[in-house]
Design a protein around this motif. Structure first.
Motif, PDB file in Angstrom:
ATOM      1  N   GLY A  71       3.680  -5.087  17.942  1.00  0.00           N
ATOM      2  CA  GLY A  71       5.153  -5.414  17.429  1.00  0.00           C
ATOM      3  C   GLY A  71       6.058  -4.731  18.291  1.00  0.00           C
ATOM      4  N   LYS A  72       5.685  -3.530  18.594  1.00  0.00           N
ATOM      5  CA  LYS A  72       6.530  -2.481  19.264  1.00  0.00           C
ATOM      6  C   LYS A  72       6.719  -2.934  20.876  1.00  0.00           C
ATOM      7  CE  LYS A  72       5.623   1.956  17.238  1.00  0.00           C
ATOM      8  NZ  LYS A  72       6.900   2.327  16.874  1.00  0.00           N
ATOM      9  N   MET A  73       5.989  -4.192  21.370  1.00  0.00           N
ATOM     10  CA  MET A  73       6.186  -4.611  22.766  1.00  0.00           C
ATOM     11  C   MET A  73       6.750  -5.870  22.692  1.00  0.00           C
ATOM     12  SD  MET A  73       2.041  -3.649  24.131  1.00  0.00           S
ATOM     13  CE  MET A  73       2.544  -3.773  25.764  1.00  0.00           C
ATOM     14  N   VAL A  74       6.748  -6.416  21.760  1.00  0.00           N
ATOM     15  CA  VAL A  74       7.800  -7.879  21.952  1.00  0.00           C
ATOM     16  C   VAL A  74       9.104  -7.779  21.561  1.00  0.00           C
ATOM     17  CG1 VAL A  74       5.394  -9.012  21.165  1.00  0.00           C
ATOM     18  CG2 VAL A  74       7.126  -8.187  19.367  1.00  0.00           C
ATOM     19  N   LYS A  75       9.471  -9.016  22.194  1.00  0.00           N
ATOM     20  CA  LYS A  75      11.163  -9.215  21.818  1.00  0.00           C
ATOM     21  C   LYS A  75      11.374  -9.550  20.130  1.00  0.00           C
ATOM     22  CE  LYS A  75      12.395  -8.444  26.053  1.00  0.00           C
ATOM     23  NZ  LYS A  75      11.137  -8.446  26.824  1.00  0.00           N
ATOM     24  N   TYR A  76      10.324 -10.220  19.905  1.00  0.00           N
ATOM     25  CA  TYR A  76      10.666 -10.721  18.484  1.00  0.00           C
ATOM     26  C   TYR A  76       9.579 -10.572  17.555  1.00  0.00           C
ATOM     27  CZ  TYR A  76      14.689 -13.207  20.573  1.00  0.00           C
ATOM     28  OH  TYR A  76      15.930 -13.453  21.446  1.00  0.00           O
ATOM     29  N   CYS A  77       9.655  -9.768  16.567  1.00  0.00           N
ATOM     30  CA  CYS A  77       8.344  -9.558  15.598  1.00  0.00           C
ATOM     31  C   CYS A  77       8.690 -10.287  14.376  1.00  0.00           C
ATOM     32  CB  CYS A  77       8.284  -8.093  15.305  1.00  0.00           C
ATOM     33  SG  CYS A  77       6.780  -7.580  14.193  1.00  0.00           S
ATOM     34  N   ILE A  78       7.791 -11.449  13.999  1.00  0.00           N
ATOM     35  CA  ILE A  78       8.137 -12.360  13.100  1.00  0.00           C
ATOM     36  C   ILE A  78       7.032 -11.795  11.925  1.00  0.00           C
ATOM     37  CG2 ILE A  78       8.245 -14.441  12.031  1.00  0.00           C
ATOM     38  CD1 ILE A  78       8.786 -15.530  14.980  1.00  0.00           C
ATOM     39  N   CYS A  79       7.643 -11.199  10.824  1.00  0.00           N
ATOM     40  CA  CYS A  79       6.506 -10.775   9.820  1.00  0.00           C
ATOM     41  C   CYS A  79       6.348 -11.668   8.720  1.00  0.00           C
ATOM     42  CB  CYS A  79       6.972  -9.442   9.321  1.00  0.00           C
ATOM     43  SG  CYS A  79       7.200  -8.139  10.743  1.00  0.00           S
ATOM     44  N   ALA A  80       5.082 -12.205   8.143  1.00  0.00           N
ATOM     45  CA  ALA A  80       5.138 -12.950   7.090  1.00  0.00           C
ATOM     46  C   ALA A  80       5.366 -11.957   5.945  1.00  0.00           C
ATOM     47  CB  ALA A  80       3.587 -13.304   7.170  1.00  0.00           C
ATOM     48  N   LYS A  81       5.858 -12.584   5.069  1.00  0.00           N
ATOM     49  CA  LYS A  81       6.291 -12.039   3.562  1.00  0.00           C
ATOM     50  C   LYS A  81       5.205 -11.053   3.296  1.00  0.00           C
ATOM     51  CE  LYS A  81       7.755 -13.046  -1.000  1.00  0.00           C
ATOM     52  NZ  LYS A  81       6.508 -12.707  -1.876  1.00  0.00           N
ATOM     53  N   ASP A  82       3.907 -11.474   3.123  1.00  0.00           N
ATOM     54  CA  ASP A  82       3.083 -10.442   2.587  1.00  0.00           C
ATOM     55  C   ASP A  82       2.813  -9.316   3.502  1.00  0.00           C
ATOM     56  OD1 ASP A  82       2.555 -12.076   0.758  1.00  0.00           O
ATOM     57  OD2 ASP A  82       0.679 -12.985   1.537  1.00  0.00           O
ATOM     58  N   TYR A  83       3.009  -9.440   4.885  1.00  0.00           N
ATOM     59  CA  TYR A  83       3.002  -8.469   5.946  1.00  0.00           C
ATOM     60  C   TYR A  83       4.053  -7.447   5.715  1.00  0.00           C
ATOM     61  CZ  TYR A  83       2.477  -6.274  10.725  1.00  0.00           C
ATOM     62  OH  TYR A  83       2.385  -5.441  11.795  1.00  0.00           O
ATOM     63  N   ALA A  84       5.329  -7.956   5.309  1.00  0.00           N
ATOM     64  CA  ALA A  84       6.437  -6.969   5.249  1.00  0.00           C
ATOM     65  C   ALA A  84       6.189  -6.181   4.040  1.00  0.00           C
ATOM     66  CB  ALA A  84       7.707  -7.728   5.235  1.00  0.00           C
ATOM     67  N   GLU A  85       5.680  -6.818   2.908  1.00  0.00           N
ATOM     68  CA  GLU A  85       5.268  -6.344   1.681  1.00  0.00           C
ATOM     69  C   GLU A  85       4.442  -5.011   1.567  1.00  0.00           C
ATOM     70  OE1 GLU A  85       6.502  -9.603  -1.695  1.00  0.00           O
ATOM     71  OE2 GLU A  85       4.533  -9.470  -1.020  1.00  0.00           O
ATOM     72  N   GLU A  86       3.487  -5.454   2.487  1.00  0.00           N
ATOM     73  CA  GLU A  86       2.478  -4.375   2.784  1.00  0.00           C
ATOM     74  C   GLU A  86       2.834  -3.222   3.405  1.00  0.00           C
ATOM     75  OE1 GLU A  86      -2.406  -3.904   3.950  1.00  0.00           O
ATOM     76  OE2 GLU A  86      -1.551  -5.803   3.971  1.00  0.00           O
ATOM     77  N   PHE A  87       3.583  -3.563   4.453  1.00  0.00           N
ATOM     78  CA  PHE A  87       4.143  -2.601   5.459  1.00  0.00           C
ATOM     79  C   PHE A  87       5.132  -1.706   4.814  1.00  0.00           C
ATOM     80  CE2 PHE A  87       7.321  -0.807   8.457  1.00  0.00           C
ATOM     81  CZ  PHE A  87       6.604  -0.489   9.494  1.00  0.00           C
ATOM     82  N   ALA A  88       5.915  -1.927   3.701  1.00  0.00           N
ATOM     83  CA  ALA A  88       7.176  -1.254   3.306  1.00  0.00           C
ATOM     84  C   ALA A  88       6.667  -0.983   1.684  1.00  0.00           C
ATOM     85  CB  ALA A  88       8.448  -2.041   3.081  1.00  0.00           C
ATOM     86  N   ASP A  89       5.452  -1.396   1.333  1.00  0.00           N
ATOM     87  CA  ASP A  89       5.019  -0.990   0.142  1.00  0.00           C
ATOM     88  C   ASP A  89       6.023  -1.510  -0.835  1.00  0.00           C
ATOM     89  OD1 ASP A  89       3.045  -0.029  -1.837  1.00  0.00           O
ATOM     90  OD2 ASP A  89       4.008   1.838  -1.639  1.00  0.00           O
ATOM     91  N   THR A  90       6.335  -2.661  -0.954  1.00  0.00           N
ATOM     92  CA  THR A  90       7.363  -3.253  -1.750  1.00  0.00           C
ATOM     93  C   THR A  90       7.029  -4.587  -2.227  1.00  0.00           C
ATOM     94  OG1 THR A  90       9.705  -3.181  -2.332  1.00  0.00           O
ATOM     95  CG2 THR A  90       8.849  -3.944  -0.166  1.00  0.00           C
ATOM     96  N   LYS A  91       7.464  -5.522  -3.184  1.00  0.00           N
ATOM     97  CA  LYS A  91       7.691  -6.646  -3.734  1.00  0.00           C
ATOM     98  C   LYS A  91       8.970  -7.301  -2.862  1.00  0.00           C
ATOM     99  CE  LYS A  91       3.521  -7.595  -4.765  1.00  0.00           C
ATOM    100  NZ  LYS A  91       2.725  -8.603  -4.176  1.00  0.00           N
ATOM    101  N   LEU A  92       8.954  -8.441  -2.257  1.00  0.00           N
ATOM    102  CA  LEU A  92      10.295  -9.103  -1.835  1.00  0.00           C
ATOM    103  C   LEU A  92      10.620 -10.196  -2.719  1.00  0.00           C
ATOM    104  CD1 LEU A  92       9.842  -8.870   2.114  1.00  0.00           C
ATOM    105  CD2 LEU A  92      11.121  -7.288   0.474  1.00  0.00           C
ATOM    106  N   ASN A  93      12.043 -10.377  -2.862  1.00  0.00           N
ATOM    107  CA  ASN A  93      12.470 -11.529  -3.678  1.00  0.00           C
ATOM    108  C   ASN A  93      13.639 -11.991  -2.746  1.00  0.00           C
ATOM    109  OD1 ASN A  93      13.902 -13.218  -5.382  1.00  0.00           O
ATOM    110  ND2 ASN A  93      12.952 -12.250  -7.319  1.00  0.00           N
TER     111      ASN A  93
END
Length: 298
Positions: free
Chosen positions: A166-188
């Motif tokens: 993800g640090k090597m690409v121009k666009y990092c597209i994160c699935a909702k589950d990926y983002a939630e796990e990464f940030a330790d949060t629930k998204l709405n």
């Protein structure tokens, strides 16, 4: 433009049902659907179908499923010279229960041990790259060799490899589950402050363009300093299998063909939404003109 996609290949068998099965009950289906699958692999299939010059770099087994995958790629003109057959590796097979009543899918996969690096050295020149975290050493090799390429990561599974790529690409597209796990949060999707906080954490880490996909609610990103939810379209979902893969493939197509980031996300969302109205991942990929025409009538 030359496109190379590096990622996981599977062979999917989709079983459409009208309700989720009950344990210890026998069901008889009128039909089932078989086709290839895999995140970057489906993206490669879509871009080849839409007329781009695409090569797929992946590992399959020297088996029936592997042969079927090759035949599918050949039908849409996708180059398979980087698709490796391994005698000591079997092609991943997935069995998907597609619940037509609500569009959900349950996936059972049989996968061999991961292959981190393909036999073929990927110090190849290209203009566009799509990776999904499979074969990470080969993906890294390709990205390092093409630092100016338009590059996209399908970040679906949080692990050290996708963190690194993800640090090597121009666009990092994160699935909702990926983002939630990464940030330790629930998204709405209705909680903009929560989305902004999560997005900032991802950008601080990856230091690149980050898009968070919110499933049927669309996508969230920052464009020219403005945080915004770019909505999807409302459809009756029959099978969501491969919708994320199709979004990433369409995103890569549109961003590499000169569309703005907002229009790219919009068209990618339309493509994915159309796909969930049909059964089977690759069979559900619409024609390019269908996507463009759909946007003109809404």
């Amino acid at each position: 433009m030359k496109v190379i996609c590096v990622g996981h290949s599977t062979y999917d068998t989709t079983l459409p049902v009208d309700e989720y099965p009950t344990e210890n009950v026998k069901y008889r289906l009128e039909h089932h659907i078989e086709c290839g699958g895999g995140p970057a692999a489906n993206g490669a299939f879509l871009m080849a179908k839409w007329g781009m010059n695409v090569s797929i770099a992946s590992a399959i087994g020297n088996d029936f499923y592997g042969d079927q995958i090759i035949k599918e790629y050949e039908k849409v003109g996708c180059d398979t010279s980087l698709l490796e057959k391994h005698d000591d590796h079997y092609t991943t097979s997935s069995f998907i229960i597609a619940n037509r009543s609500n569009g959900s899918r349950t996936i059972l996969s049989s996968k061999d041990k991961p292959i981190r690096k393909l036999n073929e050295t990927l110090d190849l020149d290209c203009d566009v790259i799509l990776v999904d975290g499979e074969h990470p050493e080969s993906a890294e090799e390709l990205l390092k060799h093409n630092k100016d390429a338009i590059s996209v990561l399908d970040a679906g599974r949080l692990n050290d490899d996708t963190r690194h790529l993800g640090k090597m690409v121009k666009y990092c597209i994160c699935a909702k589950d990926y983002a939630e796990e990464f940030a330790d949060t629930k998204l709405n999707a209705d909680n903009i402050d929560g989305l902004i906080e999560c997005h900032k954490k991802l950008v601080d880490f990856f230091e690149t363009n980050v898009i968070i996909t919110l499933e049927e609610r669309g996508s969230f990103t920052c464009i020219d300093g403005e945080y915004q939810v770019i909505p999807s379209i409302k459809v009756k979902a029959l099978d969501s299998t491969g919708a994320g893969d199709i979004f990433h493939g369409a995103f890569t197509y549109f961003i590499s063909n000169g569309y703005s980031l907002r229009d790219t996300i919009r068209y990618a969302s339309i493509t994915a939404a159309i796909s969930v109205t049909r059964i089977g991942a690759r069979y559900s990929i619409p024609e390019l003109q269908e996507v463009l025409d759909y946007d003109n009538i809404i």
